[in-house]
Design an enzyme around this catalytic site. Structure first.
Site, mmCIF file in Angstrom:
data_model
loop_
_atom_site.group_PDB
_atom_site.id
_atom_site.type_symbol
_atom_site.label_atom_id
_atom_site.label_comp_id
_atom_site.label_asym_id
_atom_site.label_seq_id
_atom_site.Cartn_x
_atom_site.Cartn_y
_atom_site.Cartn_z
ATOM 1 N N LYS A 13 -30.359 -64.356 10.907
ATOM 2 C CA LYS A 13 -29.314 -64.359 9.872
ATOM 3 C C LYS A 13 -28.169 -63.423 10.227
ATOM 4 C CE LYS A 13 -32.187 -62.953 6.638
ATOM 5 N NZ LYS A 13 -33.425 -62.841 7.443
ATOM 6 N N ARG A 88 -33.678 -62.649 -2.504
ATOM 7 C CA ARG A 88 -35.011 -62.782 -1.912
ATOM 8 C C ARG A 88 -36.064 -63.112 -2.955
ATOM 9 N NH1 ARG A 88 -33.656 -59.089 2.795
ATOM 10 N NH2 ARG A 88 -35.341 -59.268 4.290
ATOM 11 N N ARG A 127 -36.440 -56.697 19.040
ATOM 12 C CA ARG A 127 -35.136 -56.425 18.395
ATOM 13 C C ARG A 127 -34.712 -54.977 18.602
ATOM 14 N NH1 ARG A 127 -33.713 -58.257 12.351
ATOM 15 N NH2 ARG A 127 -35.675 -57.243 11.784
ATOM 16 N N ARG A 160 -35.926 -50.588 14.630
ATOM 17 C CA ARG A 160 -36.108 -50.347 13.192
ATOM 18 C C ARG A 160 -37.556 -49.975 12.893
ATOM 19 N NH1 ARG A 160 -33.407 -55.295 9.944
ATOM 20 N NH2 ARG A 160 -35.264 -54.922 8.697
ATOM 21 N N ARG A 171 -44.048 -58.332 5.864
ATOM 22 C CA ARG A 171 -42.723 -58.848 5.485
ATOM 23 C C ARG A 171 -42.725 -60.380 5.515
ATOM 24 N NH1 ARG A 171 -39.215 -55.885 9.716
ATOM 25 N NH2 ARG A 171 -37.477 -57.050 8.843
HETATM 26 P P1 ADP Z 1 -32.386 -61.372 10.718
HETATM 27 O O1 ADP Z 1 -31.005 -60.856 10.396
HETATM 28 O O2 ADP Z 1 -32.629 -62.750 10.180
HETATM 29 O O3 ADP Z 1 -33.478 -60.412 10.342
HETATM 30 P P2 ADP Z 1 -31.561 -60.976 13.496
HETATM 31 O O4 ADP Z 1 -30.232 -61.642 13.485
HETATM 32 O O5 ADP Z 1 -31.595 -59.494 13.536
HETATM 33 O O6 ADP Z 1 -32.489 -61.536 12.301
HETATM 34 O O7 ADP Z 1 -32.375 -61.567 14.743
HETATM 35 C C1 ADP Z 1 -33.700 -61.109 15.025
HETATM 36 C C2 ADP Z 1 -33.877 -60.915 16.527
HETATM 37 O O8 ADP Z 1 -33.822 -62.171 17.182
HETATM 38 C C3 ADP Z 1 -32.802 -60.053 17.191
HETATM 39 O O9 ADP Z 1 -33.415 -59.339 18.221
HETATM 40 C C4 ADP Z 1 -31.798 -61.096 17.735
HETATM 41 O O10 ADP Z 1 -31.081 -60.599 18.846
HETATM 42 C C5 ADP Z 1 -32.728 -62.232 18.118
HETATM 43 N N1 ADP Z 1 -32.161 -63.574 17.946
HETATM 44 C C6 ADP Z 1 -31.349 -64.014 16.957
HETATM 45 N N2 ADP Z 1 -31.096 -65.334 17.095
HETATM 46 C C7 ADP Z 1 -31.785 -65.738 18.199
HETATM 47 C C8 ADP Z 1 -31.954 -66.996 18.857
HETATM 48 N N3 ADP Z 1 -31.391 -68.119 18.409
HETATM 49 N N4 ADP Z 1 -32.750 -67.036 19.961
HETATM 50 C C9 ADP Z 1 -33.362 -65.899 20.405
HETATM 51 N N5 ADP Z 1 -33.248 -64.694 19.825
HETATM 52 C C10 ADP Z 1 -32.470 -64.615 18.727
HETATM 53 P P1 AMP Z 2 -33.469 -56.821 6.146
HETATM 54 O O1 AMP Z 2 -32.536 -55.876 6.844
HETATM 55 O O2 AMP Z 2 -32.757 -57.946 5.456
HETATM 56 O O3 AMP Z 2 -34.582 -57.304 7.049
HETATM 57 O O4 AMP Z 2 -34.157 -55.977 4.979
HETATM 58 C C1 AMP Z 2 -34.953 -54.834 5.274
HETATM 59 C C2 AMP Z 2 -35.743 -54.434 4.038
HETATM 60 O O5 AMP Z 2 -34.838 -54.054 2.987
HETATM 61 C C3 AMP Z 2 -36.638 -55.510 3.423
HETATM 62 O O6 AMP Z 2 -37.900 -55.633 4.059
HETATM 63 C C4 AMP Z 2 -36.750 -55.014 1.982
HETATM 64 O O7 AMP Z 2 -37.653 -53.925 1.882
HETATM 65 C C5 AMP Z 2 -35.345 -54.466 1.714
HETATM 66 N N1 AMP Z 2 -34.442 -55.505 1.172
HETATM 67 C C6 AMP Z 2 -33.314 -56.005 1.751
HETATM 68 N N2 AMP Z 2 -32.752 -56.932 0.983
HETATM 69 C C7 AMP Z 2 -33.543 -57.044 -0.121
HETATM 70 C C8 AMP Z 2 -33.514 -57.873 -1.276
HETATM 71 N N3 AMP Z 2 -32.556 -58.772 -1.473
HETATM 72 N N4 AMP Z 2 -34.502 -57.706 -2.198
HETATM 73 C C9 AMP Z 2 -35.466 -56.797 -2.022
HETATM 74 N N5 AMP Z 2 -35.578 -56.002 -0.955
HETATM 75 C C10 AMP Z 2 -34.622 -56.119 0.002
#
Ligand code: ADP
Ligand code: AMP
Length: 213
Positions: A13, A88, A127, A160, A171
């Protein structure tokens, strides 16, 4: 354009939201980034949220809805925004719907990135994120130009705390229980677009922009 990127943690995302920001010049509103900023500023809200985040649990709806309400009121959202990681839960989705109706806005698209759990685990395991701008990299799939350094900020990349394998499992479980049911909510609203998020990064971006064309 009012957009939402939707999917499991690690679905891509944040990565795809950055391309939307560039193309449409509208802000990415990531509740995860906002909470992490509150934690580093040691605000009362940040300290409360940290206990939930470290355990891979969702932060209470009332806290999240409050921060989104304030954020969407800001001037830079008047021409549109990209919600990332919000809503969420059904309560959050309903609160968003009310907020949008009150301000005479509507959601244009919910872009949902579908990625199987096994791949999510691999993505999160590699990541690396920039603590300053939130950019997300991967040690194999999406490397920074210089190892462990953000391409945009030059800051040192970090892992992270909640990306450890046990927290990720929790999660993902919470995603399937509490967040995935929103798919039907947005399908009923007629704004839901499914994208195969398991493809390589550039192909996902291509499919996303085709869906928006
Ligand atoms: P989210 O925001 O949904 O938690 P991220 O955008 O941080 O996810 O992506 C999660 C991990 O996957 C990161 O390490 C990112 O660089 C990698 N990633 C994102 N999109 C792709 C893809 N299409 N193919 C491979 N790796 C990806
Ligand atoms: P994210 O960066 O989106 O992966 O979020 C990291 C963490 O933040 C999640 O695992 C939750 O603990 C908290 N969080 C982020 N967005 C929300 C949401 N919309 N509702 C509840 N918790 C959230």
């Amino acid at each position: 354009m009012n957009l939402m990127v939707f999917g499991a943690p690690g679905a891509g995302k944040g990565t795809q939201a950055k391309f939307l920001v560039e193309r449409y010049n509208i802000p990415q509103i990531s509740t995860g980034d906002m909470l992490r900023a509150a934690i580093s500023q040691k605000t009362a809200m940040g300290l409360e949220a940290k206990t939930y985040m470290d355990a891979g649990e969702l932060v209470p709806d009332s806290t999240i809805i409050g921060i989104i309400k304030d954020r969407l009121d800001k001037d830079d959202c008047k021409d549109g925004f990209i919600l990332d990681g919000f809503p969420r839960t059904l309560a959050q989705a309903q609160a968003l719907d009310e907020l949008m109706k009150k301000s005479g806005k509507k959601l244009d698209f919910v872009l949902s990135f579908d990625v199987p759990d096994e791949l999510i685990i691999q993505r999160i395991a590699g990541r690396r994120v920039c603590p300053k701008c939130g950019a997300s990299y991967h040690t194999k799939f999406n490397c920074s130009k210089v190892e462990d350094v953000c391409d945009c900020c030059g800051d040192e990349l970090i892992i992270r705390k909640d990306d450890d394998v046990n927290t990720v499992k929790n999660r993902l479980e919470n995603y399937h229980k509490q967040t995935a049911p929103l798919i039907d909510f947005y399908k009923d609203m007629g704004v839901f677009v499914q994208i195969d998020g398991s493809q390589e990064l550039n192909k996902v971006t291509k499919d996303m922009f085709e869906a928006l064309a």
